[in-house]
Design an enzyme around this catalytic site. Structure first.
Site, PDB file in Angstrom:
ATOM      1  N   LYS A 138      -8.770  -1.652  -5.757  1.00 25.21           N
ATOM      2  CA  LYS A 138      -8.466  -2.864  -4.987  1.00 25.21           C
ATOM      3  C   LYS A 138      -9.757  -3.652  -4.834  1.00 25.21           C
ATOM      4  O   LYS A 138     -10.795  -3.090  -4.483  1.00 25.21           O
ATOM      5  CB  LYS A 138      -7.886  -2.497  -3.619  1.00 25.21           C
ATOM      6  CG  LYS A 138      -7.326  -3.680  -2.835  1.00 25.21           C
ATOM      7  CD  LYS A 138      -6.466  -3.200  -1.670  1.00 25.21           C
ATOM      8  CE  LYS A 138      -5.847  -4.373  -0.915  1.00 25.21           C
ATOM      9  NZ  LYS A 138      -4.863  -3.925   0.102  1.00 25.21           N
ATOM     10  N   THR A 157       0.831  -1.207   0.000  1.00 27.00           N
ATOM     11  CA  THR A 157       0.000   0.000   0.000  1.00 27.00           C
ATOM     12  C   THR A 157       0.861   1.250   0.000  1.00 27.00           C
ATOM     13  O   THR A 157       0.590   2.220  -0.728  1.00 27.00           O
ATOM     14  CB  THR A 157      -0.936   0.002   1.216  1.00 27.00           C
ATOM     15  OG1 THR A 157      -1.775  -1.162   1.156  1.00 27.00           O
ATOM     16  CG2 THR A 157      -1.810   1.243   1.240  1.00 27.00           C
TER      17      THR A 157
END
Length: 227
Positions: free
Chosen positions: A37, A16
């Site tokens: 995502k 991330t």
């Protein structure tokens, strides 16, 4: 539209964080980049999730709702979190949501959950691994790996698995990289030589930017023609 899928050699490896730096860099170049995502677990809302972090750090103009398809509260593997909530990932929805983001952006970065073998749905009548989503969307992969001890083995296993599934690897990014450490420099060289895959960038611990080694960040994205 060009896209890339960011995976990691392990959970909490910095996917991330690195995804946010990639998007941030492209935004600074005035490139039209979007993020997506499929499933996130361990967050109460999108803003406080990994997706929200990427949006805020990179300064993306996307709505929070467009960043992901499934949000689970329990900090577990998506397949187990989905089972607990009885709300399972549907590949058709993932494809539709991804392509909605793709329709509005020139570049799309999709981040995975956990490592590439992360189970997304694992029930008797339905099994989906992260690799199934990568194949469904015909995405190339960039691997985020740690620069420290053990990374040669972890990264090589990840590369070997991806290649065995005929998934294209567009490069590796080493996180927590210290250019003054002999081990980190050797790890980088060994990873490249063993796997015949370039380490395209490194990221120093808590750095605000990536350090490119090969080409530009936009080169990590491949043209996607299948919609």
């Amino acid at each position: 539209m060009k896209a890339v899928f960011v995976t990691g050699t392990d959970t909490n490896i910095g996917k991330t964080y690195v995804s946010a730096l990639i998007c941030k860099s492209l935004v600074k170049q005035n490139l039209n980049v979007g993020y997506y995502k499929a499933a996130i677990s361990g967050a109460d809302n999108i803003k406080n999730s990994d997706a929200g972090y990427v949006k805020d750090v990179a300064g993306l103009k996307q709505s929070y709702e467009s960043l992901l398809s499934y949000l689970y509260q329990d900090p577990l593997s998506p397949h187990l979190a989905a089972r607990i909530e009885q709300r399972f990932v549907d590949l058709k929805k993932v494809s539709e949501d991804f392509h909605q983001v793709a329709a509005l952006h020139d570049y799309v970065l999709m981040e995975g959950s956990g490592g590439i073998v992360c189970p997304i749905v694992y029930e008797k009548n339905k099994k989906i691994l992260l690799e199934d989503i990568v194949k469904l969307l015909c995405l190339p992969v960039v691997i985020v790996a740690d620069a420290g001890l053990g990374t040669i083995n972890q990264t090589t296993l990840c590369c070997h698995y991806l290649k065995s599934k005929s998934i294209t690897i567009n490069g590796i990014i080493l996180n927590n990289f210290d250019k003054n450490k002999t081990m980190h420099q050797d790890n980088l060289a060994m990873i490249e030589d063993i796997n015949k895959v370039k380490v395209i960038a490194t990221v120093a611990s808590q750095a605000a930017e990536l350090s490119m080694r090969v080409g530009s960040l936009s080169d990590a994205f491949s043209l996607i023609t299948k919609f």
